[in-house]
Motif scaffolding. Sequence first.
Motif, PDB file in Angstrom:
ATOM      1  N   ARG A  38      -1.525  31.129  35.269  1.00 13.18           N
ATOM      2  CA  ARG A  38      -1.665  31.805  33.833  1.00 13.18           C
ATOM      3  C   ARG A  38      -0.285  31.919  33.364  1.00 13.18           C
ATOM      4  O   ARG A  38       0.615  32.163  33.834  1.00 13.18           O
ATOM      5  N   GLN A  39      -0.331  32.130  32.182  1.00 11.45           N
ATOM      6  CA  GLN A  39       0.837  32.450  31.305  1.00 11.45           C
ATOM      7  C   GLN A  39       0.444  33.201  30.219  1.00 11.45           C
ATOM      8  O   GLN A  39      -0.364  32.988  29.165  1.00 11.45           O
ATOM      9  N   ALA A  40       1.220  34.442  30.460  1.00 13.34           N
ATOM     10  CA  ALA A  40       0.764  35.479  29.129  1.00 13.34           C
ATOM     11  C   ALA A  40       2.106  35.275  28.256  1.00 13.34           C
ATOM     12  O   ALA A  40       2.824  34.756  28.530  1.00 13.34           O
ATOM     13  N   PRO A  41       1.666  35.845  27.116  1.00 15.47           N
ATOM     14  CA  PRO A  41       2.743  35.819  25.858  1.00 15.47           C
ATOM     15  C   PRO A  41       4.030  36.367  26.468  1.00 15.47           C
ATOM     16  O   PRO A  41       4.252  37.594  26.749  1.00 15.47           O
ATOM     17  N   GLY A  42       4.860  35.585  25.945  1.00 15.78           N
ATOM     18  CA  GLY A  42       6.272  36.108  26.403  1.00 15.78           C
ATOM     19  C   GLY A  42       6.794  35.973  27.999  1.00 15.78           C
ATOM     20  O   GLY A  42       7.927  36.470  28.215  1.00 15.78           O
ATOM     21  N   LYS A  43       5.871  35.531  28.672  1.00 16.21           N
ATOM     22  CA  LYS A  43       6.284  35.580  30.269  1.00 16.21           C
ATOM     23  C   LYS A  43       6.170  34.185  30.560  1.00 16.21           C
ATOM     24  O   LYS A  43       5.632  33.364  30.140  1.00 16.21           O
ATOM     25  N   GLU A  44       6.699  33.925  31.906  1.00 17.38           N
ATOM     26  CA  GLU A  44       6.639  32.577  32.511  1.00 17.38           C
ATOM     27  C   GLU A  44       5.187  32.518  33.161  1.00 17.38           C
ATOM     28  O   GLU A  44       4.517  33.477  33.494  1.00 17.38           O
ATOM     29  N   ARG A  45       4.856  31.121  33.252  1.00 18.20           N
ATOM     30  CA  ARG A  45       3.610  31.021  34.172  1.00 18.20           C
ATOM     31  C   ARG A  45       3.811  31.435  35.377  1.00 18.20           C
ATOM     32  O   ARG A  45       4.686  31.142  36.240  1.00 18.20           O
ATOM     33  N   GLU A  46       2.641  31.834  35.913  1.00 16.61           N
ATOM     34  CA  GLU A  46       2.571  32.285  37.368  1.00 16.61           C
ATOM     35  C   GLU A  46       1.541  31.636  38.088  1.00 16.61           C
ATOM     36  O   GLU A  46       0.355  31.663  37.544  1.00 16.61           O
ATOM     37  N   PHE A  47       1.497  31.646  39.492  1.00 14.64           N
ATOM     38  CA  PHE A  47       0.496  31.378  40.422  1.00 14.64           C
ATOM     39  C   PHE A  47      -0.798  32.440  40.483  1.00 14.64           C
ATOM     40  O   PHE A  47      -0.362  33.631  40.524  1.00 14.64           O
ATOM     41  N   VAL A  48      -1.726  31.969  40.517  1.00 12.17           N
ATOM     42  CA  VAL A  48      -3.045  32.716  40.498  1.00 12.17           C
ATOM     43  C   VAL A  48      -3.789  32.652  41.749  1.00 12.17           C
ATOM     44  O   VAL A  48      -3.964  33.626  42.569  1.00 12.17           O
ATOM     45  N   ALA A  49      -4.128  31.331  42.090  1.00 16.72           N
ATOM     46  CA  ALA A  49      -4.903  31.103  43.345  1.00 16.72           C
ATOM     47  C   ALA A  49      -4.680  29.477  43.580  1.00 16.72           C
ATOM     48  O   ALA A  49      -4.739  28.731  42.571  1.00 16.72           O
ATOM     49  N   ALA A  50      -5.079  29.229  44.814  1.00 17.81           N
ATOM     50  CA  ALA A  50      -5.181  27.764  44.931  1.00 17.81           C
ATOM     51  C   ALA A  50      -6.057  27.476  46.225  1.00 17.81           C
ATOM     52  O   ALA A  50      -6.488  28.426  47.024  1.00 17.81           O
ATOM     53  N   ILE A  51      -6.754  26.408  46.303  1.00 11.42           N
ATOM     54  CA  ILE A  51      -7.602  25.966  47.504  1.00 11.42           C
ATOM     55  C   ILE A  51      -7.542  24.524  47.855  1.00 11.42           C
ATOM     56  O   ILE A  51      -7.149  23.637  46.853  1.00 11.42           O
ATOM     57  N   TRP A  52      -7.258  24.528  49.232  1.00 13.45           N
ATOM     58  CA  TRP A  52      -7.108  22.991  49.637  1.00 13.45           C
ATOM     59  C   TRP A  52      -8.623  22.580  49.865  1.00 13.45           C
ATOM     60  O   TRP A  52      -9.375  22.849  50.303  1.00 13.45           O
ATOM     61  N   TRP A  53      -9.033  21.289  48.915  1.00 14.70           N
ATOM     62  CA  TRP A  53     -10.217  20.763  48.680  1.00 14.70           C
ATOM     63  C   TRP A  53     -11.005  20.608  49.781  1.00 14.70           C
ATOM     64  O   TRP A  53     -12.045  21.038  50.019  1.00 14.70           O
ATOM     65  N   THR A  54     -10.414  19.926  50.921  1.00 13.28           N
ATOM     66  CA  THR A  54     -11.050  19.774  52.094  1.00 13.28           C
ATOM     67  C   THR A  54     -11.449  20.713  53.024  1.00 13.28           C
ATOM     68  O   THR A  54     -12.471  20.888  53.583  1.00 13.28           O
ATOM     69  N   ALA A  55     -10.444  21.382  53.122  1.00 15.82           N
ATOM     70  CA  ALA A  55     -10.327  22.356  54.469  1.00 15.82           C
ATOM     71  C   ALA A  55     -11.035  23.589  53.815  1.00 15.82           C
ATOM     72  O   ALA A  55     -11.568  24.544  54.643  1.00 15.82           O
ATOM     73  N   GLY A  56     -11.031  23.997  52.443  1.00 14.96           N
ATOM     74  CA  GLY A  56     -11.367  25.235  51.726  1.00 14.96           C
ATOM     75  C   GLY A  56     -10.839  26.362  52.043  1.00 14.96           C
ATOM     76  O   GLY A  56     -11.109  27.298  51.473  1.00 14.96           O
TER      77      GLY A  56
END
Length: 119
Positions: A38-56
């Motif tokens: 996500r990227q808020a106004p005036g801020k750098e993009r930041e990681f929110v969440a991730a999922i490894w497709w096969t392993a879950g």
Amino acid sequence: QVQLVESGGGLVQAGGSLRLSCAASGRTLSNYVMGWFRQAPGKEREFVAAIWWTAGRTSHADSVKGRFTISRDNAKSTVYLQMNSLKPEDTAVYYCAARSIGYSEFGSWGQGTQVVVSS
């Protein structure tokens, strides 16, 4: 390259919920990690969440743990971000991204979907 299309953004009051969707096409996702940023106004993009497709296996940023949940639907090649207990500081453009397991950088990105949380 994976093509990604996000949907589900919108305006919600603080404390409310939204579910974002990201439909993927163009590649078999078995060797991919899917992420939300996500990227808020005036801020750098930041990681929110991730999922490894096969392993879950999943990973969530500390700022969203316990409130947001990433998941995927294999049959639909779609990844979701369920967002509960939303706060005004969650307001941002949310992007879906994909990277091959062998790479450290996310190389495929969606166009983004706007989330606005009002106080």
